[in-house]
Design a protein around this motif. Structure first.
Motif, PDB file in Angstrom:
ATOM      1  N   HIS A  57       5.746 -57.187  34.058  1.00  0.00           N
ATOM      2  CA  HIS A  57       6.299 -56.892  32.732  1.00  0.00           C
ATOM      3  C   HIS A  57       7.057 -55.568  32.741  1.00  0.00           C
ATOM      4  O   HIS A  57       8.191 -55.485  32.244  1.00  0.00           O
ATOM      5  CB  HIS A  57       5.182 -56.843  31.699  1.00  0.00           C
ATOM      6  N   HIS A  58       6.452 -54.532  33.309  1.00  0.00           N
ATOM      7  CA  HIS A  58       7.097 -53.220  33.323  1.00  0.00           C
ATOM      8  C   HIS A  58       8.256 -53.163  34.306  1.00  0.00           C
ATOM      9  O   HIS A  58       9.220 -52.427  34.104  1.00  0.00           O
ATOM     10  CB  HIS A  58       6.072 -52.142  33.647  1.00  0.00           C
ATOM     11  N   ARG A  59       8.154 -53.954  35.364  1.00  0.00           N
ATOM     12  CA  ARG A  59       9.209 -53.955  36.375  1.00  0.00           C
ATOM     13  C   ARG A  59      10.552 -54.361  35.789  1.00  0.00           C
ATOM     14  O   ARG A  59      11.604 -53.848  36.193  1.00  0.00           O
ATOM     15  CB  ARG A  59       8.819 -54.901  37.507  1.00  0.00           C
TER      16      ARG A  59
ATOM     17  N   GLY B 187      15.251 -46.593  31.824  1.00  0.00           N
ATOM     18  CA  GLY B 187      14.956 -45.553  30.850  1.00  0.00           C
ATOM     19  C   GLY B 187      13.736 -45.839  29.997  1.00  0.00           C
ATOM     20  O   GLY B 187      13.189 -44.934  29.362  1.00  0.00           O
ATOM     21  N   GLN B 188      13.307 -47.099  29.963  1.00  0.00           N
ATOM     22  CA  GLN B 188      12.169 -47.487  29.125  1.00  0.00           C
ATOM     23  C   GLN B 188      10.877 -47.631  29.919  1.00  0.00           C
ATOM     24  O   GLN B 188       9.797 -47.701  29.335  1.00  0.00           O
ATOM     25  CB  GLN B 188      12.482 -48.824  28.447  1.00  0.00           C
ATOM     26  N   ARG B 189      10.975 -47.660  31.247  1.00  0.00           N
ATOM     27  CA  ARG B 189       9.797 -48.006  32.046  1.00  0.00           C
ATOM     28  C   ARG B 189       8.696 -46.951  31.932  1.00  0.00           C
ATOM     29  O   ARG B 189       7.527 -47.275  31.699  1.00  0.00           O
ATOM     30  CB  ARG B 189      10.202 -48.200  33.508  1.00  0.00           C
TER      31      ARG B 189
ATOM     32  N   SER C 251       3.515 -44.996  29.926  1.00  0.00           N
ATOM     33  CA  SER C 251       2.750 -43.945  29.246  1.00  0.00           C
ATOM     34  C   SER C 251       1.946 -44.535  28.099  1.00  0.00           C
ATOM     35  O   SER C 251       0.753 -44.235  27.932  1.00  0.00           O
ATOM     36  CB  SER C 251       3.697 -42.852  28.726  1.00  0.00           C
ATOM     37  N   ARG C 252       2.585 -45.381  27.330  1.00  0.00           N
ATOM     38  CA  ARG C 252       1.879 -46.032  26.218  1.00  0.00           C
ATOM     39  C   ARG C 252       0.751 -46.915  26.740  1.00  0.00           C
ATOM     40  O   ARG C 252      -0.330 -46.977  26.147  1.00  0.00           O
ATOM     41  CB  ARG C 252       2.870 -46.838  25.389  1.00  0.00           C
TER      42      ARG C 252
ATOM     43  N   PRO D 172       3.521 -48.823  39.627  1.00  0.00           N
ATOM     44  CA  PRO D 172       3.215 -48.052  38.413  1.00  0.00           C
ATOM     45  C   PRO D 172       3.007 -46.578  38.736  1.00  0.00           C
ATOM     46  O   PRO D 172       2.654 -46.219  39.872  1.00  0.00           O
ATOM     47  CB  PRO D 172       1.916 -48.688  37.902  1.00  0.00           C
ATOM     48  N   PRO D 173       3.192 -45.704  37.765  1.00  0.00           N
ATOM     49  CA  PRO D 173       2.972 -44.269  37.999  1.00  0.00           C
ATOM     50  C   PRO D 173       1.509 -43.950  38.243  1.00  0.00           C
ATOM     51  O   PRO D 173       0.613 -44.739  37.905  1.00  0.00           O
ATOM     52  CB  PRO D 173       3.487 -43.616  36.715  1.00  0.00           C
TER      53      PRO D 173
END
Length: 345
Positions: free
Chosen positions: A90-92, A97-99, A104-105, A212-213
């Motif tokens: 999903h995040h990929r 700019g939104q990732r 974080s959220r 992911p971070p």
């Protein structure tokens, strides 16, 4: 039960810079993960009643000594459950700019949902720390990596940075480390198995640029970061020579910023005079200078909560001495106990 409230943080240009988290609730006892402090600049990071590390600040205040006791940790309730493939995918596919905003959220929502106990009541800030190209460093090795939060001047938020040379080894951790505060060291809380199945999977995600971070907690007394979630993700990035990304959590206190009215007026008069004399004076530059001149938002300063739980310097010294003697690594013991900088490191 603690209550969490978060909101997006933006700078004066409307650019996203992180999250502000307010945590409220009744006073609680010590969490699973917490800091104990004592006199003579001594501290311990505890997991329940087990010390994960001992630290002491050098008298020169150029760095600190770290004695690590890396061991598997058994969280009664992990602050962030294992990230599944669906979340990664999903995040990929989010725009670049939104990732980080979305991750974080995600982390904050997970910490809220699982009532992460190391997040004590008060105000916290979560900010992304990203890879930055630094041309003055040559080579592509990890020691030349550099990471930083956005360095613009209008957010009034804490600014973080770290260098690749400060990423401590979590495969074969050394019991003793000298923490050079210029490096912004990253401290793992347990060892990493390079042959674990999840390591293979995370290495694949690193190659796909979907890693992911890593979630960090800033510990002010050490001027360093403790890894809360992402030991294996960080190691996967190192193994694949892919620069990781980070989200830094820090508790903060706000301090009022009270501009001097006379100074504000002088700046205002000077800007108006320049605008009148120069018909081509850039309007955006003028507006930004005016905004900065009258910006009275409070400043955020990082603060790390700790419990005064070390009975005496003798107790701390005896623990460290015994730990290092058992591992036959006493070469730096005198410097640690005397809080001296290393002669060679």
């Amino acid at each position: 039960m603690k209550q969490f409230f978060w909101r997006d943080l933006e700078n004066l240009q409307g650019q996203w810079g992180g999250l502000s988290i307010e945590i409220s609730g009744p006073p609680q006892g010590k969490p699973q993960l917490y800091l104990r402090t004592g006199n003579n600049a001594r501290l311990k990071l505890m997991f329940n009643e087990t010390p994960l590390l001992w630290g002491t600040i050098a008298t020169s205040y150029y760095g600190a000594w770290l004695v690590r006791n890396p061991m598997p940790m058994q969280w009664e309730s992990p602050p962030v459950p294992a990230i599944d493939s669906a979340q990664v995918e999903h995040h990929r596919h989010l725009p670049v700019g939104q990732r980080m905003k979305a991750w974080s959220r995600y982390f904050i929502n997970q910490l809220m949902e699982h009532q992460a106990d190391f997040l004590y009541p008060g105000h916290w800030v979560a900010r992304p720390m990203m890879p930055v190209d630094v041309r003055r460093h040559r080579g592509d090795g990890v020691s030349n990596w550099y990471f930083s939060t956005e360095q613009e001047m209008t957010s009034h938020l804490p600014r973080w940075s770290a260098r690749g040379g400060g990423i401590l080894d979590n495969l074969q951790p050394r019991p003793v480390e000298w923490l050079d505060w210029d490096l912004g060291n990253l401290i793992g809380l347990h060892t990493v198995d390079p042959y674990a199945g999840r390591m293979k999977w995370w290495r694949k995600k690193a190659r796909e640029d979907s890693l992911p971070p890593v979630l960090l907690w800033y510990v002010g007394a050490l001027c360093s970061y403790v890894i809360i979630d992402g030991h294996y993700r960080l190691q996967a990035a190192l193994a694949e020579n892919v620069k990781p990304t980070f989200i830094v959590l820090s508790s903060t206190k706000t301090y009022p910023l009270t501009p001097n009215p006379d100074t504000q007026q002088r700046v205002f008069n000077s800007l108006m005079l320049q605008s009148e004399r120069n018909q081509g004076f850039d309007v955006r530059t003028l507006n930004q200078a005016l905004i900065n001149n009258f910006d009275d938002r409070p400043c955020h300063s990082a603060k790390t909560h700790a419990w005064a739980g070390i009975v005496s310097d003798t107790e701390w010294s005896q623990e460290v001495t015994q730990f290092l003697f058992e591992r036959d690594t006493t070469g730096e013991l005198d410097d640690i106990l005397e809080r001296c900088e290393p002669s060679e490191w």
